[in-house]
Design a protein around this motif. Structure first.
Motif, PDB file in Angstrom:
ATOM      1  N   SER A 101      -2.878  -3.413   0.251  1.00  0.00           N
ATOM      2  CA  SER A 101      -3.801  -2.958   0.834  1.00  0.00           C
ATOM      3  C   SER A 101      -3.553  -2.971   2.526  1.00  0.00           C
ATOM      4  O   SER A 101      -3.153  -4.014   2.956  1.00  0.00           O
ATOM      5  N   LEU A 102      -3.946  -2.009   3.164  1.00  0.00           N
ATOM      6  CA  LEU A 102      -3.991  -1.797   4.590  1.00  0.00           C
ATOM      7  C   LEU A 102      -5.000  -0.914   5.498  1.00  0.00           C
ATOM      8  O   LEU A 102      -5.489  -0.300   4.583  1.00  0.00           O
ATOM      9  N   ARG A 103      -5.435  -1.361   6.525  1.00  0.00           N
ATOM     10  CA  ARG A 103      -6.243  -0.425   7.185  1.00  0.00           C
ATOM     11  C   ARG A 103      -5.596   0.606   7.835  1.00  0.00           C
ATOM     12  O   ARG A 103      -4.667   0.624   8.770  1.00  0.00           O
ATOM     13  N   TYR A 104      -6.124   1.831   7.636  1.00  0.00           N
ATOM     14  CA  TYR A 104      -5.494   3.063   8.353  1.00  0.00           C
ATOM     15  C   TYR A 104      -6.704   3.773   8.906  1.00  0.00           C
ATOM     16  O   TYR A 104      -7.646   4.029   7.972  1.00  0.00           O
ATOM     17  N   GLU A 105      -7.025   3.954  10.031  1.00  0.00           N
ATOM     18  CA  GLU A 105      -8.175   4.996  10.613  1.00  0.00           C
ATOM     19  C   GLU A 105      -9.432   4.329  10.156  1.00  0.00           C
ATOM     20  O   GLU A 105     -10.277   5.022   9.469  1.00  0.00           O
TER      21      GLU A 105
END
Length: 157
Positions: A101-105
């Protein structure tokens, strides 16, 4: 270009502190001026206030500098062009269901790698919406994704 407009909550003064303080200063200044008789007079008064506020009046929050001094002394941000692509690097571990999981926008994205790779330590390379995920010990490329902002679970290439 990845620009997102954000607005404060209406009728929620806690999120509007700077503009509320500015309006208070403007109202006090206008109260000390002779009443404008025409719209053109009011426009001239507002232009004069703007000049004083930004060019002449030092601000405590700006170390007694004017907003114009602070604005012109800072480097300006510019959109990233394709030739200036910025890479983000992250190290992570694939979870039990085979995703990272990663944060994007400002939203969490869950990228499928595959259950066969669970618990592997990986390096994640992000360049804009393009993502490459490789095994940190072998360098083997495990997955590539192009993040679609409308989906939380982008398909694997």
């Amino acid at each position: 270009m990845g620009v997102i407009q954000k607005s404060g909550s209406p009728y929620h003064r806690q999120t509007q502190g700077k503009i509320e303080r500015f309006r208070q200063t403007l109202k006090k200044w206008l109260a000390l001026q002779p009443a404008a008789e025409t719209i053109d007079d009011l426009d001239r008064q507002l232009a004069r206030f703007q000049h004083i506020y930004n060019q002449e009046r030092p601000h405590r929050a700006l170390d007694r500098k004017t907003p114009a001094e602070v604005y012109t002394s800072l480097p300006k941000a510019a959109p990233v062009t394709s030739s200036e692509q910025h890479w983000r690097v992250r190290y992570d571990k694939i979870d039990d269901v085979g995703t990272v999981s990663l944060r994007y926008e400002s939203a969490m994205r869950h990228l499928a790698i595959g259950r066969a790779h669970k618990a592997k330590h990986v390096i994640i390379l992000l360049a804009g919406p393009e993502v490459m995920i490789a095994d940190v010990t072998t360098g083997e490329l495990l997955a590539e994704h192009t993040i679609d902002p409308s989906k939380n679970y982008p398909p694997k290439k």
